[in-house]
Write an enzyme that holds these catalytic residues in place. Structure first.
Site, PDB file in Angstrom:
ATOM      1  N   GLY A 188      24.066  58.742  66.787  1.00  0.00           N
ATOM      2  CA  GLY A 188      23.204  58.002  65.878  1.00  0.00           C
ATOM      3  C   GLY A 188      22.503  58.832  64.824  1.00  0.00           C
ATOM      4  O   GLY A 188      21.798  58.296  63.961  1.00  0.00           O
ATOM      5  N   LYS A 189      22.684  60.147  64.859  1.00  0.00           N
ATOM      6  CA  LYS A 189      22.043  61.005  63.866  1.00  0.00           C
ATOM      7  C   LYS A 189      22.743  60.869  62.502  1.00  0.00           C
ATOM      8  O   LYS A 189      23.859  60.372  62.413  1.00  0.00           O
ATOM      9  CB  LYS A 189      22.089  62.473  64.325  1.00  0.00           C
ATOM     10  CG  LYS A 189      21.288  62.737  65.612  1.00  0.00           C
ATOM     11  CD  LYS A 189      19.803  62.509  65.394  1.00  0.00           C
ATOM     12  CE  LYS A 189      18.946  63.082  66.518  1.00  0.00           C
ATOM     13  NZ  LYS A 189      18.910  62.274  67.728  1.00  0.00           N
TER      14      LYS A 189
END
Length: 367
Positions: A188-189
């Site tokens: 999710g970064k």
């Protein structure tokens, strides 16, 4: 439902490139400590502007290894203190505790949510050996005064750069501002792998050498172990995927900035406190777009029912977690206020104009 983060859509934008590299790596027969990791490390170091980049298993390990290496090099020892923000994801603090070091919490600035640099020096004692800064939510926290404080007290500056790859302060990339930096490439970064992955960047040759050995069972040569190390290695497949996506990170961050700008300009509800858009837009890469409101849970329910997915980053501050029950009676009112009021809205490089408009309209219609 507008997804909080459409990872499938983000990764499918580079489907052919990613699949080609995965197949190439699969067919190579070499899956650890090979050419893909070497290529990604070189390109990451070049991108950040650092001398070294060392791929590791995840972001927590990146921070653990930096501190462990400082201990092995005699720069720190168990019982020493590390200043950390009280408003952060708990991993920043776990890395300190895991090494037998003592986290010393410092409150954030209410407008940026990052550590309040003006409050650091009062927490320094003869045992203090480092300052762990967290570029929270994608916004850099740094200053000339922070450098002066570190130099005056002979402290190491360690960056938790899990959320701010690509952000800059005075033309210098986050991850190259302090003595060493830890990166997370959790899916999710802004730069996300297809599983867990991380890295360390530094300009310190000895530190880099120690970290590389520590991450490989403490070995600097096959079957020769100079430290009681860990097994924390970036694998070839994740490195190959990250190498593809690194080429696009600046473009994706710029799109995030545009989305953030539109939401800040469009949301006019007086019950909602919007994030600050920095004067130098390069200081922020908008990993998350965080608003505040007194009736946070009520707003989250309303948005869910309206088809907008949100997440709370984070509902419980570290000093109120059971893991640190010795801190549970401490008071950090600014951190507590933030944790009680924050709500993260959808933001990503694949949000459509229609989705942005819907998020803005739903917030403006909230009573």
């Amino acid at each position: 439902m507008i997804k909080f983060l459409d990872l499938q859509k983000i990764n499918l934008a580079y489907q052919q490139e990613i699949e080609d590299r995965i197949v190439k790596t699969f067919r190579s027969g070499w899956y650890l400590l090979g050419e893909e990791v070497k290529i990604f490390e070189e390109k990451l170091a070049q991108y950040i502007g650092s001398k070294h980049a060392i791929g590791v298993a995840n972001g927590l390990d990146a921070l653990r290894l930096i501190l462990r290496a400082y201990i092995e090099l005699g720069i720190m020892k168990k019982g020493d203190e590390i200043i950390v923000p009280s408003n952060t994801y708990i991993a920043s603090i776990l890395a300190v505790s895991d090494n037998g070091l003592v986290p010393v919490l410092v409150e954030p600035e209410i407008n940026t949510y990052n550590i309040d640099i003006s409050k650091i020096e009062e927490k320094i004692t003869p045992k203090t050996k480092g300052i762990l800064i967290v570029h929270l939510q994608g916004r850099v926290v740094f200053s000339d005064n922070l450098k002066k404080i570190a130099e005056k007290h002979h402290l190491k500056i360690i960056e938790d750069n899990a959320q701010a790859i690509g952000a800059e302060w005075n033309g210098i990339k986050a991850g190259n501002l302090g003595d060493a930096a830890g990166f997370s490439f959790y899916p999710g970064k802004n730069l996300g792998a297809l599983g867990d992955a991380g890295a360390v960047t530094t300009n310190d040759d000895e530190l880099a050498k120690a970290i590389r050995a520590l991450a490989n069972y403490g070995s600097n040569q096959k079957y020769v172990n100079i430290y009681q190390g860990l097994n924390s290695r970036l694998d070839e497949i994740q490195a190959a995927v990250l190498d593809v996506k690194l080429k696009y990170i600046d473009n994706e961050n710029n799109i995030r900035r545009e989305v953030a700008k539109k939401m800040i300009e469009g949301i006019k509800n007086p019950a909602i406190i919007l994030p600050e858009y920095p004067a130098d837009e390069k200081e922020h890469v908008w990993h998350v777009f965080v608003i505040r409101t007194e009736k946070r849970d009520e707003l989250q329910t309303y948005l869910t029912e309206s088809g907008v997915q949100t997440i709370i980053h984070y509902p419980i501050p570290p000093h109120k977690q059971k893991a640190y029950e010795e801190w549970n009676d401490l008071s950090f009112p600014i951190s507590e206020k933030i944790h009680n009021e924050v709500l993260s809205l959808p933001i990503s490089p694949v949000m459509s104009e229609e989705e942005i408009t819907k998020v803005i309209d739903k917030l403006n219609n909230y009573v």
